[in-house]
Every structure is written in structure tokens, then in C-alpha cells.
Design an enzyme around this catalytic site. Structure first.
Site, PDB file in Angstrom:
ATOM      1  N   SER A 232       0.684  -1.120  -0.180  1.00  0.00           N
ATOM      2  CA  SER A 232      -0.110  -0.049   0.028  1.00  0.00           C
ATOM      3  C   SER A 232       0.772   1.301   0.065  1.00  0.00           C
ATOM      4  O   SER A 232       1.410   1.700  -0.917  1.00  0.00           O
ATOM      5  CB  SER A 232      -1.069   0.045   1.165  1.00  0.00           C
ATOM      6  OG  SER A 232      -0.333  -0.052   2.471  1.00  0.00           O
ATOM      7  N   GLU A 262      11.608   6.133  -0.741  1.00  0.00           N
ATOM      8  CA  GLU A 262      11.991   5.342  -2.003  1.00  0.00           C
ATOM      9  C   GLU A 262      12.904   6.228  -3.001  1.00  0.00           C
ATOM     10  O   GLU A 262      12.638   7.391  -3.072  1.00  0.00           O
ATOM     11  CB  GLU A 262      10.883   4.851  -2.621  1.00  0.00           C
ATOM     12  CG  GLU A 262       9.618   4.024  -2.035  1.00  0.00           C
ATOM     13  CD  GLU A 262       8.448   3.700  -2.690  1.00  0.00           C
ATOM     14  OE1 GLU A 262       8.205   3.999  -3.695  1.00  0.00           O
ATOM     15  OE2 GLU A 262       7.730   3.069  -1.864  1.00  0.00           O
ATOM     16  N   HIS A 285       8.351  -1.277  -5.595  1.00  0.00           N
ATOM     17  CA  HIS A 285       7.013  -0.514  -5.625  1.00  0.00           C
ATOM     18  C   HIS A 285       6.633  -0.835  -7.218  1.00  0.00           C
ATOM     19  O   HIS A 285       6.516  -0.018  -7.891  1.00  0.00           O
ATOM     20  CB  HIS A 285       7.337   0.930  -5.481  1.00  0.00           C
ATOM     21  CG  HIS A 285       6.087   1.728  -5.348  1.00  0.00           C
ATOM     22  ND1 HIS A 285       5.917   2.939  -4.584  1.00  0.00           N
ATOM     23  CD2 HIS A 285       4.631   1.416  -5.525  1.00  0.00           C
ATOM     24  CE1 HIS A 285       4.781   3.171  -4.689  1.00  0.00           C
ATOM     25  NE2 HIS A 285       3.858   2.468  -5.232  1.00  0.00           N
TER      26      HIS A 285
HETATM   27  P1  NAI Z   1      -9.217   2.613  -2.269  1.00  0.00           P
HETATM   28  O1  NAI Z   1      -9.371   3.837  -1.717  1.00  0.00           O
HETATM   29  O2  NAI Z   1     -10.168   2.176  -3.370  1.00  0.00           O
HETATM   30  O3  NAI Z   1      -9.321   1.441  -0.935  1.00  0.00           O
HETATM   31  C1  NAI Z   1      -8.865   1.847   0.263  1.00  0.00           C
HETATM   32  C2  NAI Z   1      -9.562   1.355   1.406  1.00  0.00           C
HETATM   33  O4  NAI Z   1      -9.016   1.452   2.568  1.00  0.00           O
HETATM   34  C3  NAI Z   1     -10.968   2.044   1.271  1.00  0.00           C
HETATM   35  O5  NAI Z   1     -12.036   1.220   1.530  1.00  0.00           O
HETATM   36  C4  NAI Z   1     -10.797   2.774   2.667  1.00  0.00           C
HETATM   37  O6  NAI Z   1     -12.169   2.740   3.322  1.00  0.00           O
HETATM   38  C5  NAI Z   1      -9.892   2.000   3.479  1.00  0.00           C
HETATM   39  N1  NAI Z   1      -9.449   2.810   4.629  1.00  0.00           N
HETATM   40  C6  NAI Z   1      -8.925   3.832   4.901  1.00  0.00           C
HETATM   41  N2  NAI Z   1      -8.497   4.067   6.022  1.00  0.00           N
HETATM   42  C7  NAI Z   1      -8.684   3.029   6.685  1.00  0.00           C
HETATM   43  C8  NAI Z   1      -7.965   2.700   7.938  1.00  0.00           C
HETATM   44  N3  NAI Z   1      -7.329   3.511   8.930  1.00  0.00           N
HETATM   45  N4  NAI Z   1      -8.202   1.346   8.529  1.00  0.00           N
HETATM   46  C9  NAI Z   1      -8.991   0.342   7.625  1.00  0.00           C
HETATM   47  N5  NAI Z   1      -9.289   0.713   6.192  1.00  0.00           N
HETATM   48  C10 NAI Z   1      -9.207   1.809   5.784  1.00  0.00           C
HETATM   49  O7  NAI Z   1      -7.687   2.495  -2.641  1.00  0.00           O
HETATM   50  P2  NAI Z   1      -6.954   1.255  -3.685  1.00  0.00           P
HETATM   51  O8  NAI Z   1      -7.009   1.607  -5.042  1.00  0.00           O
HETATM   52  O9  NAI Z   1      -7.399  -0.151  -3.185  1.00  0.00           O
HETATM   53  O10 NAI Z   1      -5.446   1.434  -3.001  1.00  0.00           O
HETATM   54  C11 NAI Z   1      -5.125   0.868  -1.807  1.00  0.00           C
HETATM   55  C12 NAI Z   1      -3.429   1.215  -1.706  1.00  0.00           C
HETATM   56  O11 NAI Z   1      -2.725   0.700  -2.503  1.00  0.00           O
HETATM   57  C13 NAI Z   1      -3.336   2.835  -1.737  1.00  0.00           C
HETATM   58  O12 NAI Z   1      -2.258   3.264  -0.561  1.00  0.00           O
HETATM   59  C14 NAI Z   1      -2.429   2.956  -2.962  1.00  0.00           C
HETATM   60  O13 NAI Z   1      -1.665   3.955  -2.847  1.00  0.00           O
HETATM   61  C15 NAI Z   1      -1.806   1.571  -2.923  1.00  0.00           C
HETATM   62  N6  NAI Z   1      -1.106   1.269  -4.425  1.00  0.00           N
HETATM   63  C16 NAI Z   1      -0.094   0.484  -4.350  1.00  0.00           C
HETATM   64  C17 NAI Z   1       0.511   0.243  -5.519  1.00  0.00           C
HETATM   65  C18 NAI Z   1       1.866  -0.423  -5.852  1.00  0.00           C
HETATM   66  O14 NAI Z   1       2.447  -0.171  -6.729  1.00  0.00           O
HETATM   67  N7  NAI Z   1       2.125  -0.959  -4.836  1.00  0.00           N
HETATM   68  C19 NAI Z   1      -0.462   0.482  -6.965  1.00  0.00           C
HETATM   69  C20 NAI Z   1      -1.602   0.862  -6.655  1.00  0.00           C
HETATM   70  C21 NAI Z   1      -1.972   1.354  -5.655  1.00  0.00           C
END
Ligand code: NAI
Length: 402
Positions: A232, A262, A285
């Protein structure tokens, strides 16, 4: 589109975006590199829409130097390379591609769960170095194991579906109420999820609440011999505490794709307390880095730009009031961005009535600083109404599409 708009696509944006925009009537100029400062400012003259990835910095100075710029498309996930508030004040909606790499991240996590459960990373490293160690000790199937997903958004819920199809039990914790997919089950609290899961995977955004969300206390609550995965944000896990949990043998492994700091470019010299620890997968990443995601990003942002250019739609913008209005037949459409002060709609409606125009559709949405209005009018008066509205002292940007 009223005239052939010009879009400048920097930083090697995927050909799928070029093709879609050309087919949509844009004049497209592509460049492989990022531009900055004066070079960017001068290149933007005559450009209606700018497409960038993460390296081009669209600062306030750049925005102020490009008064004709209608929109910026970020062909990536992040948008902090753009001065979003300044773009908003100048009537420039910014678009990105929040969902295009969701599947890629979910697939990588599935792969890592299996690789961790079978210690494949370590076995591969050993054989590469000429060392044969055939063993079944502490190697498991993932079937029947419990996966705990923290953050059940786009990635978390997609992952839950895939994991279940591999025979895992899936539980999740989210601060919002979420519809469980398949047989996934919601967990009332993070602590309960940590103590019930064989694998814990984090898919939360970076917020004050998620900063250092997983430290020594949370790791201690995880099951003996369980695994932690984080793709994340780097600030969510306290890495020294995770390293200690691996060294002590409390955790059986971890997969980390994101780090508090990073490197900006590829090369040697990356430092992390997890380096060299057993059954720890470290990746740079790359969770969302696939050919499919790149193409999907190209399509997603190009589609948002086309919808904005031709219909004024801003629903997927990250910095703008959200407006989407189905087009009324046989009309011209006026789009007006204005300062959000009292009396604007009164002034607009006076112009419309003075010009004897018939409004066939109208939608206004505001945020703290600006209002965004879309209005469909009979064709013979639209140009005159548009130029009257443009002359209002409250107006920031006004255009008409035919
Ligand atoms: P999203 O916004 O669709 O989902 C995030 C979820 O986390 C939401 O349902 C939200 O309610 C929940 N949330 C927020 N705060 C919380 C907390 N304190 N406790 C529990 N749940 C909580 O985001 P998505 O698209 O699923 O992305 C998730 C993460 O993945 C982001 O941080 C994004 O930056 C990261 N990411 C990493 C990538 C990589 O290359 N490693 C690529 C794409 C995304």
C-alpha cells in the site's frame, strides 16, 4: 468538439491514449521526456490539454503561464506533481487513473502469498548460488488458510475474490461499511483480524490514521508463524519492528513493495532493515507495474479527457466540482467555471433571458472556491450567451461545444 483541440502528451504516454485522442478529434503531439520550467511554459502555448506522468511538475507558475489550458491528465495514479488547488482556481480539472492497476496489484499479492507459504524466494536464491536444499519444513498450501485484508477498497476487494477462488478464507477490516464480495467476511476490528489471520495484507491509503498503523504491538497480535504483506504505502508499517518480528521468528515471512523513503531513480545503494532476512520478499514498488496497467491507464485518462472536452464531464476529476449532464438534443453546450460568490446564477440567468435563450438542460456544482456550470441552449444564441458569460467579472473560464 468546437475546434480541433491540441493535446501535448509528455513522458512516453502509452500509444493507446494517442490513438483514442486522435480518433476523438484531437491534434496530438507526443514527447518521450518530461519538461520543466521555462521549457514547459513555452511548449504549452497553444496547447488546450496537457498529459503527463509523474515527473513533470505542473506548478502554480506553469499554470499561471498557460491561461488557455483547459485540463491536465495525469497518466498515473498520483497527482501531487500538480498544484491541484491552483489548477482548481484557474478552472483546470485534473484527471488521473485510480483503478487501472488494481488487478495488477491483486495478482502480485496472490503470487506473493504462495511464494511466502512455500519459501520459494529463499529456495530460488539458494539454487542460483549453487546450493541445493530440498525441504518441506514450514512449507504450506494456501488452501484453507485465512487471509486478512486491511482496507477493502478497489484492490482489497478484488484480492478477496481472487483469494477465495484459490480456496482461502477471507476476512477484511475497513473503516467504512463495505459490501463483502463472495463469501468474504467483515471483521469488526483490526485486532480481531490480526489475531485470526494466517496472512495479513495491507491495502489502505496514506492518512494520519494509517501512518505507522502496523508496529510492534500490532505485529505481536498477529499469529505465531503468520505473514505480513504491504503493497500500500511505505509509511503504514514500522519497518524496524517488522524486521524484529522476522528475526525473532514470530512472523514466518513478509512481502514489502513500498517503503517510507524510495529512491527517485533506478540503481544500486538501496538500504532497508529488511534486507537479507529469511523469507522476506522485497520488491521496488512494482505492484501496479504491468503492460496491461500501462495500457489501461492510457485508456482511462484519455477517456476522461475526451468526456471533458466534448461534454464538459468532470465526474472523475480529483480537484473539481463533479458535474455530468446528459446532452439535450439539438443544443449547443456552454461550460462556465466561475468564482463561488453569491449572485452568479442570477447574472447567468439574466444573460440567458436577455438573449431570449431557452435552457434545455442546466447543472451547477460548487466547491469552496469555484462553481462549475454546464448549460444546454438553443443553437442560435449559444455563442452570444457564451461571450456575455465570459465577460462577467466572476467568470474564470467559459467555452462552448457545438
Ligand atoms: P481505495 O481507496 O479503493 O481503498 C482503500 C480502502 O482503505 C478504502 O475502502 C478505505 O475505506 C480503507 N481505509 C482507509 N483508512 C483505513 C483505515 N484506517 N483502516 C482500515 N481501512 C481503511 O484504494 P486502492 O485503489 O484499493 O489502493 C489501496 C492502496 O494501494 C493505496 O495506498 C495505493 O496508494 C496503493 N497502491 C499501491 C500500488 C503499488 O504499486 N504497490 C499500486 C496501486 C495502489
Amino acid at each position: 468538439m468546437s475546434k480541433k483541440m491540441k493535446i501535448l502528451l509528455l513522458e512516453n504516454i502509452h500509444p493507446a491514449a494517442h490513438d483514442l485522442l486522435r480518433a476523438g478529434g484531437f491534434e496530438v503531439e507526443g514527447m518521450s521526456q518530461a519538461l520543466k520550467g521555462e521549457e514547459l511554459k513555452s511548449k504549452l502555448q497553444g496547447v488546450d490539454i496537457l498529459g503527463i506522468r509523474s515527473k513533470t511538475q505542473v506548478t502554480r507558475e506553469v499554470i499561471e503561464a498557460a491561461p488557455h489550458l483547459l485540463s491536465v491528465g495525469c497518466f498515473c495514479i498520483g497527482t501531487n506533481q500538480v498544484a491541484l488547488a491552483d489548477a482548481n482556481l484557474h478552472g483546470i480539472p485534473v484527471f488521473n487513473a485510480p483503478f487501472s492497476n488494481t488487478r495488477s496489484v491483486a495478482e502480485m499479492i496472490i503470487a506473493e502469498i504462495i511464494v511466502l507459504a512455500r519459501q520459494i524466494g529463499d529456495r530460488s536464491r539458494e539454487v542460483h548460488s549453487g546450493h541445493w536444499k530440498k525441504t518441506a519444513a514450514q512449507c504450506y498450501e494456501i488452501r484453507g488458510k485465512t487471509l486478512g485484508i486491511v482496507g477493502y477498497g478497489h484492490i482489497g476487494s478484488q484480492l478477496g475474490v481472487l483469494a477465495e477462488s484459490m480456496g482461502m478464507r477471507v476476512i477484511f477490516y475497513d473503516i467504512q461499511t463495505k459490501l463483502p464480495m463472495g463469501n468474504n467476511r467483515s471483521c469488526p476490528a483490526l485486532d480481531a483480524l490480526l489475531s485470526e489471520s494466517d496472512f495479513v495484507t495491507l491495502h489502505v491509503p496514506e492518512t494520519p490514521q494509517t501512518r505507522n498503523m502496523i508496529g510492534a504491538a500490532e505485529l505481536a497480535r498477529m499469529r505465531q508463524g503468520s505473514y505480513l504483506l504491504n503493497a500500500s504505502r511505505g509509511t503504514v508499517v514500522q519497518i524496524p519492528d517488522l524486521a524484529e518480528a522476522i528475526r525473532s521468528g514470530h512472523l514466518a515471512g513478509a512481502a514489502v513493495d513500498v517503503y517510507p523513503e524510495e529512491p527517485e531513480s533506478n540503481g544500486a545503494g538501496f538500504e532497508c532493515p529488511l534486507r537479507g532476512l529469511p523469507n522476506v520478499l522485497l520488491t521496488p514498488h512494482i505492484g501496479g507495474s504491468t503492460a496491461e496497467a500501462q495500457e489501461a491507464i492510457g485508456r482511462e485518462v484519455a477517456t476522461s479527457i475526451l468526456r471533458f472536452a466534448t461534454q464538459g464531464t468532470t465526474t472523475s476529476s480529483v480537484n473539481f466540482p463533479q458535474v455530468e449532464l446528459p446532452r439535450s438534443g439539438n443544443t449547443h453546450r456552454i461550460m462556465n467555471v466561475h468564482r463561488n460568490v453569491p449572485g452568479v446564477l442570477r447574472d447567468v440567468n439574466k444573460i440567458v433571458s436577455d438573449r431570449g435563450a431557452n435552457i434545455q438542460g442546466q447543472l451547477l456544482s460548487t466547491d469552496a472556491d469555484i462553481g462549475y456550470l454546464i448549460m444546454d441552449l438553443n443553437k442560435d444564441v449559444a455563442d452570444a450567451v457564451c461571450s456575455d458569460m465570459d465577460a462577467l467579472p466572476t467568470s474564470i473560464k467559459t467555452r462552448v461545444v457545438y
